[in-house]
Design a protein around this motif. Sequence first.
Motif, mmCIF file in Angstrom:
data_model
loop_
_atom_site.group_PDB
_atom_site.id
_atom_site.type_symbol
_atom_site.label_atom_id
_atom_site.label_comp_id
_atom_site.label_asym_id
_atom_site.label_seq_id
_atom_site.Cartn_x
_atom_site.Cartn_y
_atom_site.Cartn_z
ATOM 1 N N GLY A 34 0.884 -1.164 0.037
ATOM 2 C CA GLY A 34 0.011 -0.058 0.159
ATOM 3 C C GLY A 34 0.810 1.182 0.020
ATOM 4 N N VAL A 35 1.771 1.299 0.490
ATOM 5 C CA VAL A 35 2.585 2.606 0.936
ATOM 6 C C VAL A 35 3.828 2.919 -0.207
ATOM 7 N N VAL A 36 4.377 1.412 -0.464
ATOM 8 C CA VAL A 36 5.826 1.601 -1.723
ATOM 9 C C VAL A 36 5.371 2.024 -2.804
ATOM 10 N N PRO A 37 4.269 1.816 -3.555
ATOM 11 C CA PRO A 37 3.952 2.673 -4.781
ATOM 12 C C PRO A 37 3.783 4.019 -4.741
ATOM 13 N N THR A 38 3.348 4.509 -3.484
ATOM 14 C CA THR A 38 3.372 6.047 -3.444
ATOM 15 C C THR A 38 4.688 6.696 -3.146
ATOM 16 N N LEU A 39 5.561 5.895 -2.452
ATOM 17 C CA LEU A 39 6.849 6.386 -1.999
ATOM 18 C C LEU A 39 7.468 6.315 -3.403
ATOM 19 N N ASN A 40 7.177 5.321 -4.299
ATOM 20 C CA ASN A 40 8.066 5.355 -5.527
ATOM 21 C C ASN A 40 7.768 6.418 -6.369
ATOM 22 N N THR A 41 6.646 7.023 -6.535
ATOM 23 C CA THR A 41 6.217 8.157 -7.195
ATOM 24 C C THR A 41 6.953 9.568 -6.876
ATOM 25 N N ILE A 42 6.856 9.426 -5.255
ATOM 26 C CA ILE A 42 7.792 10.763 -4.762
ATOM 27 C C ILE A 42 9.361 10.507 -5.012
ATOM 28 N N ALA A 43 9.840 9.282 -4.813
ATOM 29 C CA ALA A 43 11.359 8.862 -5.176
ATOM 30 C C ALA A 43 11.685 9.663 -6.639
ATOM 31 N N SER A 44 10.880 9.200 -7.533
ATOM 32 C CA SER A 44 10.996 9.431 -8.853
ATOM 33 C C SER A 44 11.093 11.063 -9.307
ATOM 34 N N GLY A 80 31.564 10.906 12.147
ATOM 35 C CA GLY A 80 31.020 12.034 12.532
ATOM 36 C C GLY A 80 30.310 12.163 13.730
ATOM 37 N N THR A 81 30.171 13.298 14.644
ATOM 38 C CA THR A 81 29.543 13.723 15.760
ATOM 39 C C THR A 81 28.259 14.694 15.430
ATOM 40 N N LYS A 82 28.242 15.205 14.434
ATOM 41 C CA LYS A 82 27.169 16.061 14.355
ATOM 42 C C LYS A 82 26.073 15.414 13.424
ATOM 43 N N TYR A 83 24.632 15.756 13.773
ATOM 44 C CA TYR A 83 23.655 15.105 12.904
ATOM 45 C C TYR A 83 23.243 15.990 11.735
ATOM 46 N N TYR A 84 23.265 15.304 10.592
ATOM 47 C CA TYR A 84 22.948 15.960 9.354
ATOM 48 C C TYR A 84 21.690 15.205 8.689
ATOM 49 N N LEU A 85 21.404 13.701 9.077
ATOM 50 C CA LEU A 85 20.681 12.713 8.423
ATOM 51 C C LEU A 85 19.439 12.663 9.311
ATOM 52 N N LEU A 86 18.324 12.560 8.684
ATOM 53 C CA LEU A 86 17.007 12.214 9.346
ATOM 54 C C LEU A 86 16.481 11.001 8.594
ATOM 55 N N ALA A 87 16.321 10.074 9.219
ATOM 56 C CA ALA A 87 15.448 8.828 8.951
ATOM 57 C C ALA A 87 14.126 8.820 9.021
ATOM 58 N N LEU A 88 13.177 8.510 8.139
ATOM 59 C CA LEU A 88 11.729 8.177 8.368
ATOM 60 C C LEU A 88 11.104 7.048 8.102
ATOM 61 N N TYR A 89 10.581 6.422 9.147
ATOM 62 C CA TYR A 89 9.911 5.243 8.955
ATOM 63 C C TYR A 89 8.348 5.109 9.095
ATOM 64 N N PHE A 90 7.799 4.278 8.495
ATOM 65 C CA PHE A 90 6.268 4.322 8.212
ATOM 66 C C PHE A 90 5.574 3.297 8.915
ATOM 67 N N CYS A 91 5.998 2.226 9.636
ATOM 68 C CA CYS A 91 5.483 1.156 10.190
ATOM 69 C C CYS A 91 6.068 1.052 11.777
ATOM 70 N N ASP A 92 5.099 0.885 12.667
ATOM 71 C CA ASP A 92 5.638 0.865 14.048
ATOM 72 C C ASP A 92 6.006 -0.537 14.100
ATOM 73 N N SER A 93 6.474 -0.764 15.605
ATOM 74 C CA SER A 93 7.256 -1.943 15.976
ATOM 75 C C SER A 93 6.567 -3.296 15.659
ATOM 76 N N SER A 94 5.168 -3.370 15.851
ATOM 77 C CA SER A 94 4.381 -4.473 15.766
ATOM 78 C C SER A 94 4.456 -4.644 14.166
ATOM 79 N N GLY A 155 10.831 -4.172 -3.285
ATOM 80 C CA GLY A 155 9.815 -5.291 -3.100
ATOM 81 C C GLY A 155 10.235 -5.904 -1.709
ATOM 82 N N TYR A 156 9.052 -6.236 -1.097
ATOM 83 C CA TYR A 156 9.294 -6.589 0.183
ATOM 84 C C TYR A 156 10.393 -7.562 0.671
ATOM 85 N N ASN A 157 10.347 -8.729 -0.615
ATOM 86 C CA ASN A 157 11.273 -9.682 -0.471
ATOM 87 C C ASN A 157 12.389 -9.711 -1.158
ATOM 88 N N SER A 158 12.617 -8.653 -1.689
ATOM 89 C CA SER A 158 13.676 -8.455 -2.851
ATOM 90 C C SER A 158 14.902 -8.449 -2.152
#
Length: 164
Positions: A34-44, A80-94, A155-158
């Motif tokens: 459900g989420v990856v096709p939309t993320l792919n359109t943003i990535a392009s 490095g000790t200074k933060y420049y990168l932000l990682a965003l995740y879309f699913c919770d631990s469960s 692909g989830y199992n790629s």
Amino acid sequence: MKSIFLKGLFIISIFFIHNCKAQSVNDYITFYNGVVPTLNTIASNKTQFYGQNFSKLLNELLNKNINIINLGVDSKTDTGTKYYLLALYFCDSSMDKPALDNKFQIPVIWITFQDEIPSQIKNMMYQNHGEWNSSFVQFFSNMKIEKIEFGGLNGYNSNDWSGK
């Protein structure tokens, strides 16, 4: 009689455990598909966000019903000790547990900012347990994006773990 009852209980328990695991794996696959096709359109079209405020990318995600659940920060280099990168995740631990257990890919966006992420990010992440909320929205909204990379979209199992 007692051993037949215990064997039956054991078999029923195995069945329920297997069913719960299968359901959570299926839930993850449904989430991923459900989420990856939309993320792919943003990535392009990711370069349109370079040099722009983070809020522009965030609005694009929200307009496409992509919700950020967790975040992480990192430096540009291993030492490095200074933060420049932000990682965003879309699913919770469960949801990511079955993914990790099955070596499935997990969708993520890595954003490199032009300027260092202010040091108070450490306290904010600690206080909020890395869970995305309106404080983080406000904190990052005016930070300029230098680069964006999308991971886990092949692909989830790629076995292809390359980013986009």
